[in-house]
Structures are given as structure tokens and as C-alpha cells.
Design an enzyme around this catalytic site. Structure first.
Site, PDB file in Angstrom:
ATOM      1  N   ARG A  15       0.855  -1.206   0.000  1.00  0.00           N
ATOM      2  CA  ARG A  15       0.000   0.000   0.000  1.00  0.00           C
ATOM      3  C   ARG A  15       0.882   1.243   0.000  1.00  0.00           C
ATOM      4  O   ARG A  15       2.088   1.163   0.196  1.00  0.00           O
ATOM      5  CB  ARG A  15      -0.844   0.051   1.285  1.00  0.00           C
ATOM      6  CG  ARG A  15      -1.886  -0.973   1.381  1.00  0.00           C
ATOM      7  CD  ARG A  15      -2.650  -0.876   2.688  1.00  0.00           C
ATOM      8  NE  ARG A  15      -2.002  -1.586   3.775  1.00  0.00           N
ATOM      9  CZ  ARG A  15      -1.670  -1.027   4.931  1.00  0.00           C
ATOM     10  NH1 ARG A  15      -1.905   0.251   5.158  1.00  0.00           N
ATOM     11  NH2 ARG A  15      -1.095  -1.742   5.876  1.00  0.00           N
ATOM     12  N   ASP A  56       6.963 -10.707   7.525  1.00  0.00           N
ATOM     13  CA  ASP A  56       6.890  -9.690   8.577  1.00  0.00           C
ATOM     14  C   ASP A  56       8.326  -9.236   8.860  1.00  0.00           C
ATOM     15  O   ASP A  56       9.149 -10.035   9.326  1.00  0.00           O
ATOM     16  CB  ASP A  56       6.251 -10.327   9.822  1.00  0.00           C
ATOM     17  CG  ASP A  56       6.104  -9.349  10.973  1.00  0.00           C
ATOM     18  OD1 ASP A  56       6.824  -8.332  11.005  1.00  0.00           O
ATOM     19  OD2 ASP A  56       5.272  -9.605  11.852  1.00  0.00           O
ATOM     20  N   SER A 135      11.174   9.790   8.792  1.00  0.00           N
ATOM     21  CA  SER A 135      10.028  10.719   8.845  1.00  0.00           C
ATOM     22  C   SER A 135      10.512  12.049   9.412  1.00  0.00           C
ATOM     23  O   SER A 135      11.469  12.068  10.210  1.00  0.00           O
ATOM     24  CB  SER A 135       8.940  10.159   9.773  1.00  0.00           C
ATOM     25  OG  SER A 135       7.991  11.157  10.077  1.00  0.00           O
ATOM     26  N   TYR A 148       7.294   6.254  17.748  1.00  0.00           N
ATOM     27  CA  TYR A 148       7.525   6.463  16.313  1.00  0.00           C
ATOM     28  C   TYR A 148       8.717   7.402  16.085  1.00  0.00           C
ATOM     29  O   TYR A 148       9.587   7.139  15.255  1.00  0.00           O
ATOM     30  CB  TYR A 148       6.246   7.036  15.718  1.00  0.00           C
ATOM     31  CG  TYR A 148       6.224   7.178  14.213  1.00  0.00           C
ATOM     32  CD1 TYR A 148       6.104   6.072  13.383  1.00  0.00           C
ATOM     33  CD2 TYR A 148       6.285   8.439  13.620  1.00  0.00           C
ATOM     34  CE1 TYR A 148       6.057   6.222  12.000  1.00  0.00           C
ATOM     35  CE2 TYR A 148       6.225   8.598  12.241  1.00  0.00           C
ATOM     36  CZ  TYR A 148       6.105   7.485  11.432  1.00  0.00           C
ATOM     37  OH  TYR A 148       6.055   7.638  10.069  1.00  0.00           O
ATOM     38  N   LYS A 152      12.143   6.458  14.175  1.00  0.00           N
ATOM     39  CA  LYS A 152      12.535   7.158  12.944  1.00  0.00           C
ATOM     40  C   LYS A 152      13.845   7.922  13.135  1.00  0.00           C
ATOM     41  O   LYS A 152      14.634   8.049  12.192  1.00  0.00           O
ATOM     42  CB  LYS A 152      11.406   8.100  12.503  1.00  0.00           C
ATOM     43  CG  LYS A 152      10.129   7.383  12.069  1.00  0.00           C
ATOM     44  CD  LYS A 152      10.377   6.427  10.914  1.00  0.00           C
ATOM     45  CE  LYS A 152       9.099   5.883  10.305  1.00  0.00           C
ATOM     46  NZ  LYS A 152       9.351   4.912   9.226  1.00  0.00           N
ATOM     47  N   ILE A 181       2.122  12.875   4.066  1.00  0.00           N
ATOM     48  CA  ILE A 181       1.797  12.272   2.765  1.00  0.00           C
ATOM     49  C   ILE A 181       0.422  11.598   2.870  1.00  0.00           C
ATOM     50  O   ILE A 181       0.145  10.919   3.861  1.00  0.00           O
ATOM     51  CB  ILE A 181       2.864  11.206   2.379  1.00  0.00           C
ATOM     52  CG1 ILE A 181       4.302  11.771   2.523  1.00  0.00           C
ATOM     53  CG2 ILE A 181       2.604  10.670   0.968  1.00  0.00           C
ATOM     54  CD1 ILE A 181       4.653  12.929   1.632  1.00  0.00           C
TER      55      ILE A 181
HETATM   56  N1  LIG Z   1       2.193   8.801   5.249  1.00  0.00           N
HETATM   57  C1  LIG Z   1       2.973   9.712   5.788  1.00  0.00           C
HETATM   58  O1  LIG Z   1       2.602  10.893   5.945  1.00  0.00           O
HETATM   59  C2  LIG Z   1       4.367   9.366   6.227  1.00  0.00           C
HETATM   60  C3  LIG Z   1       5.181  10.395   6.690  1.00  0.00           C
HETATM   61  C4  LIG Z   1       6.477  10.104   7.086  1.00  0.00           C
HETATM   62  C5  LIG Z   1       6.946   8.803   7.016  1.00  0.00           C
HETATM   63  N2  LIG Z   1       6.142   7.811   6.569  1.00  0.00           N
HETATM   64  C6  LIG Z   1       6.700   6.462   6.517  1.00  0.00           C
HETATM   65  O2  LIG Z   1       6.567   5.937   5.226  1.00  0.00           O
HETATM   66  C7  LIG Z   1       6.433   4.524   5.292  1.00  0.00           C
HETATM   67  C8  LIG Z   1       5.177   4.101   4.531  1.00  0.00           C
HETATM   68  O3  LIG Z   1       4.073   4.741   5.132  1.00  0.00           O
HETATM   69  P1  LIG Z   1       2.614   4.761   4.459  1.00  0.00           P
HETATM   70  O4  LIG Z   1       2.026   6.067   4.815  1.00  0.00           O
HETATM   71  O5  LIG Z   1       2.670   4.312   3.053  1.00  0.00           O
HETATM   72  O6  LIG Z   1       1.903   3.658   5.385  1.00  0.00           O
HETATM   73  P2  LIG Z   1       0.737   2.611   5.090  1.00  0.00           P
HETATM   74  O7  LIG Z   1      -0.122   3.078   3.966  1.00  0.00           O
HETATM   75  O8  LIG Z   1       0.130   2.336   6.413  1.00  0.00           O
HETATM   76  O9  LIG Z   1       1.563   1.328   4.589  1.00  0.00           O
HETATM   77  C9  LIG Z   1       2.455   0.693   5.447  1.00  0.00           C
HETATM   78  C10 LIG Z   1       3.098  -0.472   4.724  1.00  0.00           C
HETATM   79  O10 LIG Z   1       3.971  -1.145   5.648  1.00  0.00           O
HETATM   80  C11 LIG Z   1       3.674  -2.531   5.629  1.00  0.00           C
HETATM   81  N3  LIG Z   1       3.965  -3.143   6.922  1.00  0.00           N
HETATM   82  C12 LIG Z   1       3.524  -2.753   8.148  1.00  0.00           C
HETATM   83  N4  LIG Z   1       4.002  -3.571   9.094  1.00  0.00           N
HETATM   84  C13 LIG Z   1       4.760  -4.498   8.455  1.00  0.00           C
HETATM   85  C14 LIG Z   1       5.526  -5.614   8.894  1.00  0.00           C
HETATM   86  N5  LIG Z   1       5.600  -5.957  10.188  1.00  0.00           N
HETATM   87  N6  LIG Z   1       6.184  -6.337   7.970  1.00  0.00           N
HETATM   88  C15 LIG Z   1       6.093  -6.032   6.657  1.00  0.00           C
HETATM   89  N7  LIG Z   1       5.405  -4.987   6.185  1.00  0.00           N
HETATM   90  C16 LIG Z   1       4.733  -4.243   7.076  1.00  0.00           C
HETATM   91  C17 LIG Z   1       2.192  -2.601   5.256  1.00  0.00           C
HETATM   92  O11 LIG Z   1       1.915  -3.819   4.618  1.00  0.00           O
HETATM   93  P3  LIG Z   1       1.043  -5.010   5.250  1.00  0.00           P
HETATM   94  O12 LIG Z   1      -0.084  -4.399   6.014  1.00  0.00           O
HETATM   95  O13 LIG Z   1       0.655  -5.811   4.048  1.00  0.00           O
HETATM   96  O14 LIG Z   1       2.008  -5.757   6.109  1.00  0.00           O
HETATM   97  C18 LIG Z   1       2.082  -1.475   4.240  1.00  0.00           C
HETATM   98  O15 LIG Z   1       2.459  -1.940   2.952  1.00  0.00           O
HETATM   99  C19 LIG Z   1       6.401   4.171   6.770  1.00  0.00           C
HETATM  100  O16 LIG Z   1       7.685   3.788   7.203  1.00  0.00           O
HETATM  101  C20 LIG Z   1       6.002   5.466   7.423  1.00  0.00           C
HETATM  102  O17 LIG Z   1       6.440   5.554   8.749  1.00  0.00           O
HETATM  103  C21 LIG Z   1       4.862   8.054   6.168  1.00  0.00           C
END
Ligand SMILES: NC(=O)c1ccc[n+]([C@@H]2O[C@H](COP(=O)([O-])OP(=O)(O)OC[C@H]3O[C@@H](n4cnc5c(N)ncnc54)[C@H](OP(=O)(O)O)[C@@H]3O)[C@@H](O)[C@H]2O)c1
Length: 240
Positions: A15, A56, A135, A148, A152, A181
Site C-alpha cells: 500500500r 513480517d 520521517s 515512532y 525514525k 503524505i
Molecule cells: N504517510 C505519511 O505521511 C508518512 C510520513 C512520514 C513517514 N512515513 C513512513 O513511510 C512509510 C510508509 O508509510 P505509508 O504512509 O505508506 O503507510 P501505510 O499506507 O500504512 O503502509 C504501510 C506499509 O507497511 C507494511 N507493513 C507494516 N508492518 C509491516 C511488517 N511488520 N512487515 C512487513 N510490512 C509491514 C504494510 O503492509 P502489510 O499491512 O501488508 O504488512 C504497508 O504496505 C512508513 O515507514 C512510514 O512511517 C509516512
């Protein structure tokens, strides 16, 4: 920004940001290993040059299996993007051991396990690119997110240290720090909260998954020959 036929691993690719990174690298001609825990979402990658692996990242034995399967199929690892991440928000006073530990296990230890398993083949090749998705919260801190923010910030320290360890082998290691994001991770916020965040962003909008994916693509591509150990913000100017 050539990466044709290079072998990439993207964790958390079912995702959000991880999926956008995987699709961008595929479009650029890479062979991509997509990891996550949701088999149904992994099955949506129904195209050549993709190896979906249900794993995982917080479990070191499952991470070792990812690396084994990639090497068995494609024999090398050129690119590793540690993107898998979760949040379990709460104020310090009320944070459970479990919420602290889970966030550290997935966001920080997961990246450590992947780096540790992937570094040997990269060192043998004398080349490789690693990007850890941190992040802005790891830089600024945030009330309600001490787990978190710690994870990070830890990723930034890991990135700098590993960059120094493996530079002589031609391996470049960087961190990317996204701001706000639009993904499943952030869509739990109310419209009012989102409006308040947008007011703090100089570019006047939240980020898209493609904004992050394009930066990662540059960092892992042949166009990047001299950037290592850095944390690059993709946040519309939020942290200036
Ligand atoms: N969105 C933001 O604003 C933002 C800002 C700063 C940083 N980030 C960072 O960007 C990254 C992606 O975030 P996102 O917003 O795209 O989050 P998201 O939509 O919640 O997606 C998270 C992804 O991580 C996977 N995941 C979670 N736990 C896992 C595990 N134990 N093993 C393997 N895969 C796992 C999930 O896949 P499954 O559920 O299939 O396991 C999913 O594909 C993260 O590291 C997040 O901290 C996001």
C-alpha cells in the site's frame, strides 16, 4: 536515471508509499521484490519482473528468507528500500510496553534485519543502494509519538553509521524523511486536523506518494553517485 534490470527489494509495498516506490522502480525497468504481510494485496502485483514475498520484517528469520528467495531467483541485490512502518500513537504516560516495542520492532529493527541480510551480497558485488524511509517526526519529535519518533530518529543514526561502514565497498545509504503524505497512515486525521497541517506547509498542500517515490528513485538510480549518509526531507518545506 538508469536502473534497468537491477534487482530491488521494497518492504511495505502492499500500500501507500511503498507501493508507489515499487511501481516507479518497475516502470524504470527494475526487477522488484515486494514485501508485506497482506497476501491479497501482494497478489495484485500481477506482472512480470515482480517477486511478491509475504513476510513480517520484524521477524529476523522471515527477513533472512526474503534475502534467500531473492538470491535464489535473481542472484543479486542492487537496491533495498526499507519502507515498512506502523504507528501506535499515545502519550508517554499511557503508552504500553507493547505499543512501544511493536513500533521499534517494525520501523527500526525491521530495517536493521534487512540491511544486515542484504549487505553481504552487496559487499560482494561492491555496489548497492539502500534507502531507509524515516520521517520528519524523527527529526522534530511529536507529542503522542515518542515510539515512532524514537524509531525514525534511530533510522537516521543507522543510516549515517552504515553509510560510513560500507562506503569503501561502493554502497550508498540514505534516509528519506517524508512530511505529511496522503496514505492510509494519515487518513485517520479529521478534516480539521488536516487543514491545520496544510497551513504549516509552505508549498500549501500535503504530499503524494509519487512525491516520495520520485526522490527514492533518484537516490537508488545511477544518477546518484555521490550522495550518502544523508536524510533528505520531502515535506513541502514543513521542516525548514
Ligand atoms: N504517510 C505519511 O505521511 C508518512 C510520513 C512520514 C513517514 N512515513 C513512513 O513511510 C512509510 C510508509 O508509510 P505509508 O504512509 O505508506 O503507510 P501505510 O499506507 O500504512 O503502509 C504501510 C506499509 O507497511 C507494511 N507493513 C507494516 N508492518 C509491516 C511488517 N511488520 N512487515 C512487513 N510490512 C509491514 C504494510 O503492509 P502489510 O499491512 O501488508 O504488512 C504497508 O504496505 C512508513 O515507514 C512510514 O512511517 C509516512
Amino acid at each position: 536515471m538508469g536502473i534497468a534490470n537491477q534487482v530491488a527489494i521494497v518492504t511495505g509495498a502492499t500500500r501507500g508509499i511503498g507501493k508507489a516506490i515499487a511501481l516507479t522502480l518497475l516502470d524504470a525497468g527494475a526487477k522488484v521484490v515486494v514485501c508485506g504481510r497482506n497476501q491479497e494485496l501482494l497478489n495484485e502485483y500481477n506482472q512480470p519482473n515482480v517477486l511478491p514475498i509475504k513476510a513480517d520484517v520484524s521477524k529476523p528469520n522471515e527477513v533472512d528468507q526474503i534475502i534467500k528467495q531473492v538470491l535464489d531467483k535473481w542472484g543479486r541485490i542492487d537496491i533495498l528500500v526499507n519502507n515498512a512502518g506502523i504507528t501506535r500513537d499515545g502519550l508517554l504516560m499511557r503508552m504500553s510496553d507493547e505499543d512501544w516495542q511493536q513500533v521499534l520492532d517494525v520501523n527500526l529493527s525491521g530495517a536493521f534485519y534487512l540491511c544486515r541480510s542484504a549487505i553481504r551480497p552487496m559487499m560482494k558485488q561492491r555496489s548497492g543502494k539502500i534507502v531507509n524511509i524515516s520521517s520528519v517526526i524523527g527529526v522534530t519529535g511529536n507529542p503522542g509519538q515518542i515510539n515512532y519518533a524514537a524509531a525514525k530518529a534511530g533510522l537516521i543514526g543507522l543510516t549515517k553509521s552504515l553509510a560510513k561502514e560500507v562506503a569503501s565497498r561502493g554502497i550508498l545509504v540514505n534516509a528519506v524523511a517524508p512530511g505529511y503524505i496522503d496514505t492510509d497512515m494519515t487518513n485517520q486525521l479529521s478534516e480539521q486536523q488536516k487543514e491545520a497541517i496544510v497551513k504549516m506547509i509552505p508549498l500549501g498542500r500535503t504530499g503524494t506518494v509519487e512525491d516520495v517515490a520520485q526522490l527514492v528513485y533518484f537516490l537508488v538510480s545511477d544518477a546518484n553517485k555521490y550522495i550518502t549518509g544523508q536524510t533528505i526531507h520531502v515535506d513541502g518545506g514543513l521542516v525548514i
